[in-house]
Design an enzyme around this catalytic site. Structure first.
Site, mmCIF file in Angstrom:
data_model
loop_
_atom_site.group_PDB
_atom_site.id
_atom_site.type_symbol
_atom_site.label_atom_id
_atom_site.label_comp_id
_atom_site.label_asym_id
_atom_site.label_seq_id
_atom_site.Cartn_x
_atom_site.Cartn_y
_atom_site.Cartn_z
ATOM 1 N N GLU A 1 -41.330 -11.026 -41.553
ATOM 2 C CA GLU A 1 -41.037 -12.409 -41.194
ATOM 3 C C GLU A 1 -41.310 -12.656 -39.715
ATOM 4 O O GLU A 1 -41.196 -11.750 -38.901
ATOM 5 C CB GLU A 1 -39.559 -12.723 -41.490
ATOM 6 C CG GLU A 1 -39.257 -12.683 -42.977
ATOM 7 C CD GLU A 1 -37.795 -12.962 -43.309
ATOM 8 O OE1 GLU A 1 -37.547 -13.569 -44.353
ATOM 9 O OE2 GLU A 1 -36.907 -12.581 -42.529
ATOM 10 N N CYS B 1 -29.273 0.430 -37.448
ATOM 11 C CA CYS B 1 -28.094 -0.162 -36.808
ATOM 12 C C CYS B 1 -27.280 -0.867 -37.901
ATOM 13 O O CYS B 1 -27.820 -1.703 -38.626
ATOM 14 C CB CYS B 1 -28.517 -1.155 -35.719
ATOM 15 S SG CYS B 1 -29.555 -0.391 -34.448
ATOM 16 N N CYS C 1 -37.299 -1.157 -40.742
ATOM 17 C CA CYS C 1 -36.955 -0.534 -39.463
ATOM 18 C C CYS C 1 -36.215 0.753 -39.749
ATOM 19 O O CYS C 1 -35.404 0.823 -40.668
ATOM 20 C CB CYS C 1 -36.071 -1.467 -38.630
ATOM 21 S SG CYS C 1 -35.686 -0.819 -36.975
ATOM 22 N N CYS D 1 -41.007 -15.359 -32.430
ATOM 23 C CA CYS D 1 -40.327 -14.087 -32.614
ATOM 24 C C CYS D 1 -41.089 -13.335 -33.701
ATOM 25 O O CYS D 1 -41.211 -13.826 -34.826
ATOM 26 C CB CYS D 1 -38.882 -14.366 -33.033
ATOM 27 S SG CYS D 1 -37.946 -12.883 -33.448
ATOM 28 N N CYS E 1 -31.293 -13.720 -34.904
ATOM 29 C CA CYS E 1 -31.371 -12.287 -34.607
ATOM 30 C C CYS E 1 -30.638 -11.454 -35.639
ATOM 31 O O CYS E 1 -29.471 -11.694 -35.936
ATOM 32 C CB CYS E 1 -30.741 -12.006 -33.253
ATOM 33 S SG CYS E 1 -31.881 -12.204 -31.914
ATOM 34 N N CYS F 1 -27.209 -4.850 -38.525
ATOM 35 C CA CYS F 1 -28.488 -5.580 -38.572
ATOM 36 C C CYS F 1 -29.041 -5.563 -39.994
ATOM 37 O O CYS F 1 -29.093 -4.510 -40.639
ATOM 38 C CB CYS F 1 -29.481 -4.912 -37.620
ATOM 39 S SG CYS F 1 -31.166 -5.545 -37.742
HETATM 40 N N1 SAH Z 1 -35.443 -3.060 -32.672
HETATM 41 C C1 SAH Z 1 -35.434 -3.971 -31.563
HETATM 42 C C2 SAH Z 1 -35.726 -5.401 -31.980
HETATM 43 C C3 SAH Z 1 -34.757 -5.856 -33.013
HETATM 44 S S1 SAH Z 1 -34.012 -7.398 -33.157
HETATM 45 C C4 SAH Z 1 -34.081 -3.913 -30.886
HETATM 46 O O1 SAH Z 1 -33.161 -3.370 -31.453
HETATM 47 O O2 SAH Z 1 -33.984 -4.406 -29.778
HETATM 48 C C5 SAH Z 1 -33.597 -8.118 -31.689
HETATM 49 C C6 SAH Z 1 -32.120 -8.144 -31.320
HETATM 50 O O3 SAH Z 1 -31.257 -8.641 -32.375
HETATM 51 C C7 SAH Z 1 -31.601 -6.769 -30.986
HETATM 52 O O4 SAH Z 1 -30.883 -6.856 -29.778
HETATM 53 C C8 SAH Z 1 -30.664 -6.485 -32.136
HETATM 54 O O5 SAH Z 1 -29.691 -5.543 -31.812
HETATM 55 C C9 SAH Z 1 -30.093 -7.851 -32.405
HETATM 56 N N2 SAH Z 1 -29.415 -7.967 -33.683
HETATM 57 C C10 SAH Z 1 -29.580 -7.212 -34.782
HETATM 58 N N3 SAH Z 1 -28.754 -7.609 -35.760
HETATM 59 C C11 SAH Z 1 -28.056 -8.643 -35.267
HETATM 60 C C12 SAH Z 1 -27.061 -9.495 -35.803
HETATM 61 N N4 SAH Z 1 -26.657 -9.353 -37.055
HETATM 62 N N5 SAH Z 1 -26.560 -10.471 -35.027
HETATM 63 C C13 SAH Z 1 -27.004 -10.630 -33.766
HETATM 64 N N6 SAH Z 1 -27.948 -9.876 -33.204
HETATM 65 C C14 SAH Z 1 -28.464 -8.881 -33.933
#
Ligand code: SAH
Length: 381
Positions: free
Chosen positions: A108, A132, A128, A121, A373, A135
């Site tokens: 996406e 985490c 991935c 974005c 995000c 996420c």
């Molecule tokens: N792998 C990269 C890019 C991922 S997404 C990274 O981790 O930075 C970009 C941002 O969204 C990251 O800071 C990630 O931690 C955050 N993110 C992931 N899940 C989220 C959620 N459920 N709510 C808010 N931010 C989130």
């Protein structure tokens, strides 16, 4: 004689996306044209169509002889990403697109138009591997790395819809790209750096964007952060910290068991020093998990451990080397992580600012279409 292999199609995830001109530098495109027995200047013409005029219909490439057009398009502009569905929010100024890749993998991208800028974005991997737990993308594991051209295509697709006036607000351009979609960009280093080069090279080699408008977001792959600092492309680095202490961060960002908070923040500081770009610290606010006042103070202490430079008068002066972005958590269905209370987020931000750390709250645009995000999960249904 060897028996023929029974599996005629390569195992899922192994086949490579077809080569596309956005995978190559202009010089490499010219060589590839010659290999096809075509004059090198055709590579430049095609590049102009793709990066400058944003043409995608070969019929419109009228400066290419009809006889060569099909071959050029097949050799340089294979269809790499197919839109499956677009969802809109904010009266059409936020648009999420679900793309199907050549091997049926789904990713996406999200376009966000603001009064003064347009941010795309983009995804850098299908799925991935960083796992985490808060996420959505992290829950399904990694399918595969995306190619440079697959990454660039997401931006070019957004640029086309803007140029054609399909996004409310009149014709426009993409000013910012954030690698905050699906995937860990620094785990797909080569393709991501290739994409950044294509986005920033002047047309017709690339899209001609400013590196200042590009942000690479990472969980903190320390050796890759150090490598990126040496590339000579001053993109903004965003570090997804989410906790100032190893105990909690080991749980929230599992790669922390390999690279500790101290090592990771030090690499980010070195990045800021080398590139002269301010680093963004991403911190998703999770209720009663990482949002305590004492953690705000600890985060300030950790970040204030770096950034002091000589003041020219024998003392040391603090440099604003970081900016903290607090992201109200976008809760993923079925997850035990929920969004912090407003009062706790306000207090967290107040404490950081009071300790000299510039801090703002990220807006949650697109959350109603699961485009904010951490919400990108690429469900086809
Ligand atoms: N792998 C990269 C890019 C991922 S997404 C990274 O981790 O930075 C970009 C941002 O969204 C990251 O800071 C990630 O931690 C955050 N993110 C992931 N899940 C989220 C959620 N459920 N709510 C808010 N931010 C989130």
């Amino acid at each position: 004689m060897e028996p023929l292999p029974l599996v005629l199609t390569p195992p899922r995830g192994r086949a490579k996306p077809p080569r596309h001109l956005a995978d190559l530098t202009l010089a490499e495109r010219q060589d590839a044209a010659k290999e096809l027995g075509l004059p090198a200047f055709r590579a430049k013409q095609l590049s102009t169509h793709y990066f400058e005029r944003l043409v995608d219909d070969p019929e419109q490439m009228t400066d290419l002889p009809a006889a060569q057009r099909a071959e050029l398009v097949a050799g340089f502009l294979p269809r790499l990403i197919d839109p499956i569905r677009t969802l809109e929010a904010d009266r059409g100024t936020t648009r999420k697109t679900l793309w199907r890749l050549f091997d049926a993998a789904l990713v996406e991208s999200v376009l966000m138009r603001y009064p003064d800028r347009v941010t795309m974005c983009v995804s850098s991997q299908a799925g991935c591997g960083m796992a985490c737990p808060f996420c959505a993308t992290g829950q399904g594991g990694l399918q595969r790395n995306m190619s440079t051209a697959e990454i660039v295509e997401q931006v070019v697709a957004g640029a086309r819809s803007l140029a054609r006036g399909e996004v409310p607000g009149g014709p426009g351009r993409v000013s910012n790209v954030v690698f905050m979609g699906m995937g860990e960009p620094l785990a797909n280093y080569k393709a991501v750096v290739g994409a950044v080069r294509r986005l920033t090279s002047p047309a017709p080699e690339g899209l001609g964007m400013s590196a200042r408008g590009i942000t690479v977001s990472t969980v903190g792959l320390v050796p890759r952060i150090r490598q990126l600092a040496e590339e000579g492309i001053p993109v903004t680095l965003a570090l997804s910290l989410h906790a100032p202490d190893d105990e909690l961060r080991n749980e929230l960002v599992p790669i922390n068991t390999r690279f500790s908070v101290a090592e990771t923040v030090e690499a980010a500081w070195d990045y800021a020093r080398t590139t002269k770009r301010r680093v963004s610290i991403e911190y998703a606010m999770m209720r009663d998990i990482n949002d305590q006042a004492w953690r705000a103070d600890l985060l300030a202490d950790v970040l204030n451990g770096y950034g002091a430079v000589p003041d020219g008068a024998g003392g040391r002066r603090r440099q604003g080397w970081v900016h903290v972005n607090l992201i109200p958590l976008n809760a993923v269905p079925g997850s035990r992580f929920t969004r912090s209370r407003e009062a706790d987020m306000d207090e967290f931000m107040r404490r950081l600012n009071a300790r000299g750390i510039s801090t703002t709250m990220r807006d949650t645009r697109g959350s109603d279409i699961d485009a904010a995000c951490g919400q990108l999960a690429a469900n086809a249904d």
